[in-house]
Design a protein around this motif. Sequence first.
Motif, PDB file in Angstrom:
ATOM      1  N   LEU A  25     -57.878   1.476 -11.789  1.00 57.70           N
ATOM      2  CA  LEU A  25     -55.721   1.263 -11.830  1.00 57.70           C
ATOM      3  C   LEU A  25     -56.114   1.940 -10.371  1.00 57.70           C
ATOM      4  N   HIS A  26     -55.909   0.982  -8.985  1.00 57.14           N
ATOM      5  CA  HIS A  26     -55.406   1.406  -7.842  1.00 57.14           C
ATOM      6  C   HIS A  26     -54.632   2.490  -7.534  1.00 57.14           C
ATOM      7  N   GLY A 107     -57.955   6.041 -13.012  1.00 54.33           N
ATOM      8  CA  GLY A 107     -56.607   6.032 -11.712  1.00 54.33           C
ATOM      9  C   GLY A 107     -56.649   6.343 -11.203  1.00 54.33           C
ATOM     10  N   GLY A 111     -52.040   4.439  -9.721  1.00 55.51           N
ATOM     11  CA  GLY A 111     -52.670   4.562 -10.871  1.00 55.51           C
ATOM     12  C   GLY A 111     -53.412   5.682 -12.088  1.00 55.51           C
ATOM     13  N   ALA A 115     -52.410   5.146 -15.749  1.00 56.87           N
ATOM     14  CA  ALA A 115     -52.997   5.723 -16.688  1.00 56.87           C
ATOM     15  C   ALA A 115     -52.974   7.064 -17.562  1.00 56.87           C
ATOM     16  N   SER A 131     -57.585  10.951 -14.461  1.00 58.63           N
ATOM     17  CA  SER A 131     -56.690  10.450 -12.937  1.00 58.63           C
ATOM     18  C   SER A 131     -57.223  11.429 -12.142  1.00 58.63           C
TER      19      SER A 131
END
Length: 197
Positions: A25-26, A107, A111, A115, A131
Motif C-alpha cells: 500500500l502506497h 505500507g 498506507g 495496513a 508499516s
Amino acid sequence: MSVRTKGALITWTTGDRAAAPVVLLHDRYRDHDANDALGARLAPTHRVVSVRGARTQMEMGLIKGYYWHLGPLAEPELSTLGDALSHLELLLIELNRETGRRIAIAGTGEGGSVALLIGLLWRELVVGVASIDGPLAGNIGDMPITLPPADGLPVLLATRDADLAPSAAALAARGASVTTRPAGDDAVADWIRGLPV
C-alpha cells in the motif's frame, strides 16, 4: 505483470502467482509504483500485489496522486477510511480464496497506517503487517468497529523519521508481537520473508 480492477481498486501483480501473497500500500498522494523497490526484493519469493488507492487528488487539472482517506494519519476521517478498509477487505478475501494462504501487508505512511488497521481487523486473513513511517490511528476508540485481540499478530514498525513508539506501545497492549527497526527495503523484505508461510 498482470493488472486487474477489483471494485474501486486497481492492482498490479508480479512474482510467482503460486507463492505467498504480500499486498503493498502506497503513501498519500503516491501511486502503486511507490513501493517498486520493495516489491522487486519480494517478487522472487512472493506474489506481490501493489494496490492503488481509490481516491484521486487533483491539482490544477492534473493527477497529484492517490490516497486512502482524508484527515491526518493519526486521526483519519472515518467515512473515507471505512471505504478504503472495505475495498481492501474484498481484495484480501479474494487473495485468500485464490491462494489458500494468509496475506502479508506492507505500507508506507498512510498506507502503513491502513495496513495496521487491516491487520487488527482481519487477523484471520493476515499473517503479518509491516508499516513504514505509518502510525496506528489514534482515534481507534471513535471508530464504529470492535477490534478483536491481535493474538500475537507480527508487526514491523520501520521508521525513517516518524516517531512510532506510541504506536508500538498501543499495538503491544492489543496483543501484537511488535518489532521496530530503521526503515530500508532490504530490512522490510527480510522481515516479510521470515513470516510463516
